[in-house]
Scaffold this active site. Structure first.
Site, PDB file in Angstrom:
ATOM      1  N   CYS A 183     -47.002  23.294  48.582  1.00 11.02           N
ATOM      2  CA  CYS A 183     -45.618  23.099  49.036  1.00 11.02           C
ATOM      3  C   CYS A 183     -45.483  23.570  50.476  1.00 11.02           C
ATOM      4  O   CYS A 183     -44.495  23.270  51.126  1.00 11.02           O
ATOM      5  CB  CYS A 183     -44.642  23.811  48.128  1.00 11.02           C
ATOM      6  N   SER A 185     -40.977  19.643  41.896  1.00 14.53           N
ATOM      7  CA  SER A 185     -40.457  18.659  42.850  1.00 14.53           C
ATOM      8  C   SER A 185     -38.933  18.769  42.942  1.00 14.53           C
ATOM      9  O   SER A 185     -38.274  19.252  42.006  1.00 14.53           O
ATOM     10  CB  SER A 185     -40.865  17.260  42.387  1.00 14.53           C
ATOM     11  N   PHE A 192     -47.936  22.049  38.935  1.00 16.73           N
ATOM     12  CA  PHE A 192     -49.394  21.925  38.731  1.00 16.73           C
ATOM     13  C   PHE A 192     -50.219  22.546  39.856  1.00 16.73           C
ATOM     14  O   PHE A 192     -51.389  22.849  39.665  1.00 16.73           O
ATOM     15  CB  PHE A 192     -49.789  20.445  38.557  1.00 16.73           C
ATOM     16  N   LYS A 238     -43.501  28.369  30.772  1.00 15.06           N
ATOM     17  CA  LYS A 238     -43.783  26.965  30.457  1.00 15.06           C
ATOM     18  C   LYS A 238     -44.647  26.439  31.602  1.00 15.06           C
ATOM     19  O   LYS A 238     -44.146  26.027  32.640  1.00 15.06           O
ATOM     20  CB  LYS A 238     -42.464  26.198  30.357  1.00 15.06           C
ATOM     21  N   GLU A 297     -42.142  13.330  50.787  1.00 16.92           N
ATOM     22  CA  GLU A 297     -43.170  14.311  50.434  1.00 16.92           C
ATOM     23  C   GLU A 297     -44.336  13.545  49.820  1.00 16.92           C
ATOM     24  O   GLU A 297     -44.247  13.073  48.684  1.00 16.92           O
ATOM     25  CB  GLU A 297     -42.648  15.341  49.430  1.00 16.92           C
TER      26      GLU A 297
HETATM   27  P1  NAD Z   1     -42.830  18.479  38.808  1.00 15.20           P
HETATM   28  O1  NAD Z   1     -41.421  18.573  39.264  1.00 15.20           O
HETATM   29  O2  NAD Z   1     -43.355  17.176  38.367  1.00 15.20           O
HETATM   30  O3  NAD Z   1     -43.078  19.486  37.575  1.00 15.20           O
HETATM   31  C1  NAD Z   1     -42.708  20.834  37.627  1.00 15.20           C
HETATM   32  C2  NAD Z   1     -42.436  21.345  36.230  1.00 15.20           C
HETATM   33  O4  NAD Z   1     -41.350  20.618  35.653  1.00 15.20           O
HETATM   34  C3  NAD Z   1     -43.604  21.177  35.282  1.00 15.20           C
HETATM   35  O5  NAD Z   1     -43.660  22.318  34.449  1.00 15.20           O
HETATM   36  C4  NAD Z   1     -43.267  19.931  34.491  1.00 15.20           C
HETATM   37  O6  NAD Z   1     -43.817  19.969  33.189  1.00 15.20           O
HETATM   38  C5  NAD Z   1     -41.760  19.957  34.455  1.00 15.20           C
HETATM   39  N1  NAD Z   1     -41.132  18.628  34.507  1.00 15.20           N
HETATM   40  C6  NAD Z   1     -41.624  17.506  35.100  1.00 15.20           C
HETATM   41  N2  NAD Z   1     -40.749  16.486  34.996  1.00 15.20           N
HETATM   42  C7  NAD Z   1     -39.679  16.977  34.329  1.00 15.20           C
HETATM   43  C8  NAD Z   1     -38.437  16.405  33.924  1.00 15.20           C
HETATM   44  N3  NAD Z   1     -38.132  15.139  34.181  1.00 15.20           N
HETATM   45  N4  NAD Z   1     -37.571  17.192  33.258  1.00 15.20           N
HETATM   46  C9  NAD Z   1     -37.851  18.479  32.998  1.00 15.20           C
HETATM   47  N5  NAD Z   1     -39.018  19.063  33.366  1.00 15.20           N
HETATM   48  C10 NAD Z   1     -39.921  18.333  34.021  1.00 15.20           C
HETATM   49  O7  NAD Z   1     -43.725  19.105  39.980  1.00 15.20           O
HETATM   50  P2  NAD Z   1     -45.318  19.100  40.096  1.00 15.20           P
HETATM   51  O8  NAD Z   1     -45.773  17.718  40.423  1.00 15.20           O
HETATM   52  O9  NAD Z   1     -45.923  19.799  38.954  1.00 15.20           O
HETATM   53  O10 NAD Z   1     -45.519  20.031  41.372  1.00 15.20           O
HETATM   54  C11 NAD Z   1     -45.519  19.581  42.684  1.00 15.20           C
HETATM   55  C12 NAD Z   1     -44.168  19.771  43.320  1.00 15.20           C
HETATM   56  O11 NAD Z   1     -43.816  21.148  43.305  1.00 15.20           O
HETATM   57  C13 NAD Z   1     -44.143  19.369  44.785  1.00 15.20           C
HETATM   58  O12 NAD Z   1     -42.928  18.708  45.037  1.00 15.20           O
HETATM   59  C14 NAD Z   1     -44.206  20.691  45.518  1.00 15.20           C
HETATM   60  O13 NAD Z   1     -43.655  20.687  46.817  1.00 15.20           O
HETATM   61  C15 NAD Z   1     -43.402  21.553  44.610  1.00 15.20           C
HETATM   62  N6  NAD Z   1     -43.698  22.966  44.807  1.00 15.20           N
HETATM   63  C16 NAD Z   1     -42.753  23.722  45.436  1.00 15.20           C
HETATM   64  C17 NAD Z   1     -43.007  25.054  45.685  1.00 15.20           C
HETATM   65  C18 NAD Z   1     -41.988  25.901  46.373  1.00 15.20           C
HETATM   66  O14 NAD Z   1     -42.195  27.104  46.450  1.00 15.20           O
HETATM   67  N7  NAD Z   1     -40.900  25.353  46.873  1.00 15.20           N
HETATM   68  C19 NAD Z   1     -44.233  25.619  45.289  1.00 15.20           C
HETATM   69  C20 NAD Z   1     -45.165  24.811  44.645  1.00 15.20           C
HETATM   70  C21 NAD Z   1     -44.889  23.482  44.408  1.00 15.20           C
END
Ligand code: NAD
Length: 486
Positions: free
Chosen positions: A286, A231, A154, A178, A387
């Site tokens: 992140c 995450s 997000f 997606k 985090e």
């Molecule tokens: P999230 O893991 O909740 O969601 C990421 C994606 O996975 C979304 O498209 C979501 O729809 C999908 N998703 C969520 N739960 C799922 C599940 N149980 N099974 C399958 N798919 C699922 O992450 P978020 O809250 O959208 O984003 C924030 C996180 O992303 C933070 O932890 C941040 O550090 C990380 N992030 C990392 C980087 C990097 O480059 N390492 C960059 C940006 C964000």
């Protein structure tokens, strides 16, 4: 493109815009007001299957389009992204909460990735050797992988899809994007621009949804490669399931980024840069620094300066001028962050600036947390290790650079670590010994440019090839070696 209020979450598959009809309901909020911007449903297994088949058919034609022609579409896309930057940035702010300037910044980095992918005619080159045996030559070709998918988080609704889409397409693949179920509207607009750039239908497809949709992508035999950012628990899950199904996968996870402040640091620079890193994008980057490891006598001056900047940061609706920090993404995020601040205090940390219970006049329904600073954070407690993904900076005090590096490497994550110093020797030691994929020296957000890989180690990355730059070209191409005699 005019600024049309998008009120529905729509897929775009093979050039057709449709309402997905899976079982997961998606609700998109404006986190500054708490209002619902759009609603819809995720994509069912059948809808993902249809999208993968459509993409596979499009791939057959697209891979035959010469790479020099493929990148012409990306040059057009870059122009359209530039022309529509303001509109896209407003959409990012509306659905994600960050300030307008921050939204412009993320889109700029996204556009840079389109520019780098335009170099595919050079980046995709193979190599060859004449006479590996008498009269026998050997060649390496790079070919596209097929149908690939990008699953994005997000916090960067515009930039992160553009970490993947341009390279995938330039290398001759078809892609399913997606977007995050929390912020699908920016990608909907970008998809409109992809269509205007004239890409053949089915080469780029948007498939909305959450877990049900992701699982269908991970299980689909036609999807050959999966890029994920989100995450760590979900990154690990996606990596495990995708690779178990025989796909290549690159999965970027969460972070707990330490910033080490040495007493010899440039004090005109440090507090401002660290405050921007910790509180910019409401700490939902992140690459946000969330743990300041303060060395020796840097302790007092750093605490005073950072506390002042935290308390004076202007919090509000990101579309209003002068606002320096917006809300967090959801009411539940606000509650979780405030809970972690409370837990940190229970564990013995001292709250220097308390951002809980924030109220922004005119935006009482918004999900605001003000910048928060905690001191004397226990090294094994929640503030030092979790985090938090909010505007919360924990301070720990250590004696010297050795102890600071030990503290940095103690964490489970390895996304970014930064050092502020005037000592080249300390900087060299830090760069050499620290276990993090992205290192900042006198820089607070060490975000690799588009022509460098966005790295990560430990729980912050699962896979080997990263996003962006040459790694992306490696990831989106198969290598084929030909040994030939005539
Ligand atoms: P999230 O893991 O909740 O969601 C990421 C994606 O996975 C979304 O498209 C979501 O729809 C999908 N998703 C969520 N739960 C799922 C599940 N149980 N099974 C399958 N798919 C699922 O992450 P978020 O809250 O959208 O984003 C924030 C996180 O992303 C933070 O932890 C941040 O550090 C990380 N992030 C990392 C980087 C990097 O480059 N390492 C960059 C940006 C964000």
């Amino acid at each position: 493109m005019s600024r049309v209020a998008l009120t529905e979450v729509l897929n775009c598959v093979g050039g057709e815009w449709k309402r997905p009809s899976g079982s997961e309901e998606l609700v998109v909020y404006n986190p500054a007001t708490g209002e619902v911007l759009a609603r819809g449903y995720g994509s069912s297994r059948e809808e993902v299957d249809e999208a993968a088949r459509v993409a596979a058919r499009a791939f057959e034609g697209w891979r035959r389009v010469p790479v020099t022609e493929r990148v012409q579409y990306l040059f057009r896309l870059k122009g359209l992204l530039e022309e529509n930057l303001e509109d896209l940035a407003r959409t990012v702010t509306e659905e994600c909460g960050k300030t307008y300037e921050e939204s412009v910044g993320e889109l700029r980095r996204g556009i840079e990735n389109v520019e780098v992918a335009c170099g595919a005619p050079s980046l995709m080159q193979g190599y060859n050797t004449e006479d590996v045996a008498r009269g026998i030559d050997e060649h390496l070709y790079r070919q596209p992988v097929g149908v690939v998918a990008a699953i994005t988080p997000f916090n960067f609704p515009g930039m992160i899809p553009l970490w993947f889409l341009p390279y995938a397409v330039a290398c001759g693949n078809a892609i399913l994007v997606k977007p995050s179920d929390k912020v699908p509207l920016t990608m909907q607009k970008i998809m409109g621009l992809v269509e205007r750039a004239g890409l053949p239908p089915g080469v780029v497809n948007v498939v909305n949804g959450a877990k049900e949709t992701v699982d269908a992508i991970l299980d689909h035999p036609l999807v050959r490669a999966v890029s994920f950012v989100g995450s760590s628990p979900v990154a690990k899950y996606v990596y495990t399931r995708a690779t178990a199904n025989g796909k290549r996968a690159q999965c970027q996870g969460g972070a707990k980024n330490p910033v080490v402040v040495m007493p010899d640091a440039d004090w005109d620079l440090v507090p401002r840069v660290v405050a921007e890193s910790a509180f910019g994008c409401a700490g939902q980057r992140c690459l946000a620094s969330s743990l300041a490891v303060v060395v020796g006598e840097a302790r007092g001056p750093f605490r005073e300066a950072i506390a002042e900047l935290a308390a004076s940061r202007r919090v509000g609706y990101g579309l209003e001028p002068g606002v320096e920090m917006g809300p967090v993404i959801r009411r539940e995020s606000k509650e979780r962050i405030e809970g972690l601040i409370g837990k940190g205090a229970e564990e013995g940390a001292r709250i220097v600036v308390d951002g809980r219970g924030a109220r922004v006049p005119g935006y009482e329904g918004g999900f605001f947390v003000r910048p928060t600073v905690l001191e004397d954070v226990p090294p094994e407690g929640v503030v030092a290790r979790t985090e938090i993904f909010g505007p919360v900076l924990g301070l720990v005090h250590v004696r010297d650079i050795e102890e600071a590096i030990e503290m940095v490497n103690r964490g489970n994550y390895g996304n970014m670590a930064c050092l502020f110093t005037r000592s080249g020797a300390a900087a060299r030691k830090f760069r050499y010994e620290v276990q993090a994929g992205n290192i900042g020296i006198n820089v607070g957000v060490a975000a690799p440019m588009a022509f460098y890989p966005f790295c990560g180690m430990k729980e912050s990355f699962f896979g080997d090839l990263h996003g962006q730059g040459r790694d992306a070209v490696e990831f989106y191409t198969e290598k084929k070696v030909v040994v030939e005699r005539w």
